[in-house]
Design a protein around this motif. Structure first.
Motif, short mmCIF file in Angstrom:
data_model
loop_
_atom_site.label_atom_id
_atom_site.label_comp_id
_atom_site.label_asym_id
_atom_site.label_seq_id
_atom_site.Cartn_x
_atom_site.Cartn_y
_atom_site.Cartn_z
N ALA A 145 -9.84 60.46 51.12
CA ALA A 145 -10.27 59.35 52.05
C ALA A 145 -10.89 60.02 52.98
CB ALA A 145 -8.87 58.66 52.46
N HIS A 146 -12.14 58.86 53.45
CA HIS A 146 -12.97 59.45 54.36
C HIS A 146 -13.16 57.96 55.05
CE1 HIS A 146 -15.57 61.18 57.51
NE2 HIS A 146 -16.35 61.85 56.37
N PRO A 147 -12.22 57.22 55.86
CA PRO A 147 -12.35 55.89 56.05
C PRO A 147 -13.66 55.77 57.13
CG PRO A 147 -10.48 57.02 57.24
CD PRO A 147 -11.05 57.99 56.19
N THR A 148 -13.76 56.45 58.09
CA THR A 148 -14.82 56.14 59.23
C THR A 148 -16.23 56.31 58.33
OG1 THR A 148 -14.79 58.46 60.14
CG2 THR A 148 -13.41 56.73 61.14
N GLN A 149 -16.22 57.10 57.38
CA GLN A 149 -17.68 57.17 56.73
C GLN A 149 -17.87 55.85 55.95
OE1 GLN A 149 -19.91 59.78 56.52
NE2 GLN A 149 -21.26 58.36 55.65
N ALA A 150 -16.83 55.39 55.29
CA ALA A 150 -16.96 54.15 54.74
C ALA A 150 -17.38 52.93 55.45
CB ALA A 150 -15.74 53.87 53.58
N LEU A 151 -16.58 52.95 56.70
CA LEU A 151 -16.76 51.96 57.64
C LEU A 151 -18.23 52.06 58.19
CD1 LEU A 151 -13.52 52.20 59.66
CD2 LEU A 151 -14.34 50.22 58.31
N LEU A 152 -18.91 53.17 58.63
CA LEU A 152 -20.15 53.33 58.75
C LEU A 152 -21.08 52.86 57.93
CD1 LEU A 152 -22.03 55.93 58.43
CD2 LEU A 152 -19.97 56.89 59.73
N ASP A 153 -20.72 53.34 56.53
CA ASP A 153 -21.99 52.95 55.51
C ASP A 153 -21.65 51.30 55.43
OD1 ASP A 153 -21.97 55.53 54.73
OD2 ASP A 153 -20.61 55.61 53.18
N ALA A 154 -20.79 50.61 55.14
CA ALA A 154 -20.68 49.28 55.00
C ALA A 154 -21.32 48.56 56.39
CB ALA A 154 -19.20 48.84 55.01
N TYR A 155 -21.12 49.14 57.54
CA TYR A 155 -21.67 48.71 58.81
C TYR A 155 -23.40 48.74 58.88
CZ TYR A 155 -22.34 47.95 63.90
OH TYR A 155 -22.86 47.48 65.05
#
Ligand code: CP
Length: 322
Positions: A145-155
């Motif tokens: 998992a790399h949750p903050t990467q996914a959050l910044l990608d979707a953002y």
């Protein structure tokens, strides 16, 4: 004006830690994006600093290399006036045989409130959380998992997509192309974009596509044209070239020919489709260099948005927990 009065009320999240996004609802993510919008305004000011986390200490514990994630968490903490302590495994007493637990307990004796942890072993952030009372943010653990990467990608998609209703992910299609099997970024993005209502297609050679993801409601294909067709976001992933040695790929030339994201694939996609890459990228391997530099590329916006997203994560876990 300090800007503190413009920050959101301290009721932003029900979460104690951020290990992965499996237990983050669409409402949780929407609230975080709203907080990130406020943080983004802070980062537009001449003085890019607010006192929101004054008195808190954030520990950045990196047991694996990083440029973007480590620097943007550092920036995110300092922009909110937190104190920062940093640890990198290279140059540490791990080389003298100190265990992970003793390392964590040693750092924790210096009293941080939250640790940002990158580690090559899947599950290391949860394990570390048993040895400290501090909040934990996973900055990438193994291939999990790399949750903050996914959050910044979707953002980034929600801010940059110029077609209809950028903040509504339903009816949108994300295509992730490349070395899926070893990618924590692919796993976290698949979970997040599906929770937000998007369709996710994973594309790569058979040896780099995990079967289990097909069971999680994503489409899996070996055909890049099929993946690109109608996509609203095309995300190339770094080819981990060490996999070549393991015999997972026939040749670099064949990989480039079949799986390099090129402008011809953008032509098959939605007319407003965005080109994304979490970085670090191998130009002209998994992505055509000119496409990475094109007007449709938001690769540097992903990096830029990493700061307000990580500011929002730190703020929410330290100040905004219900
Ligand atoms: N995308 C990403 O995690 O990059 P770094 O390894 O440079 O942090």
């Amino acid at each position: 004006m300090t800007g503190a009065e413009q920050l959101p009320p301290a009721t932003s999240t029900r979460h104690r830690h951020l290990f992965d996004l499996k237990d983050w609802s669409k409402d949780d993510v929407t609230a975080l994006f709203e907080t990130a919008d406020v943080m983004g305004e802070v980062m537009q000011r001449t003085i890019k600093k607010v006192p929101a986390l004054q008195g808190f200490t954030v520990g950045l514990l990196f047991f694996e290399d990083s440029t973007r994630t480590r620097l943007s968490f550092d920036r995110a903490a300092r922009a909110q006036s937190a104190d920062v302590i940093t640890f990198s495994s290279g140059g540490s007493s791990l080389s003298k045989g100190e265990s992970l637990r003793d390392t964590i307990e040693t750092i924790d004796a210096m009293q941080a409130d939250l640790y940002v942890i990158r580690h090559p072993a899947a599950g290391a952030p949860e394990q570390i959380s048993r040895w400290t009372d501090a909040a934990i943010v996973n900055a990438g653990d193994g291939r999990r998992a790399h949750p903050t990467q996914a959050l910044l990608d979707a953002y980034t998609f929600s801010r940059s997509y110029q077609g209809a209703e950028p903040r509504d992910f339903s009816g949108k299609k994300l295509a992730i192309i490349g070395d899926i099997v070893h990618s924590r970024v692919a796993r976290s993005n698949a979970i997040l974009w599906r929770e937000l209502g998007a369709e996710v297609t994973l594309c790569g050679p058979r040896t780099l596509l995990p079967d289990e993801l097909a069971a999680e409601g994503v489409t899996v294909t070996n055909d890049l044209n099929e993946a690109a067709e109608g996509a609203h976001a095309l995300m190339a992933l770094r080819l981990q070239q060490e996999r070549m040695a393991a015999g997972l790929l026939p040749s670099l030339a064949e990989y480039r020919q079949r799986y390099q994201l090129k402008s011809e694939h953008l032509e098959l996609a939605d007319p407003h489709a965005l080109v994304m890459h979490p970085g670090p990228m191998n130009r002209d391997v998994e992505i055509e260099g000119t496409l990475a530099d094109s007007e449709r590329s938001v690769i540097l916006d992903q990096v830029r948005n990493g700061v307000p997203i990580r500011m929002a994560v730190l703020y929410s876990l330290l100040v905004g927990r219900r």
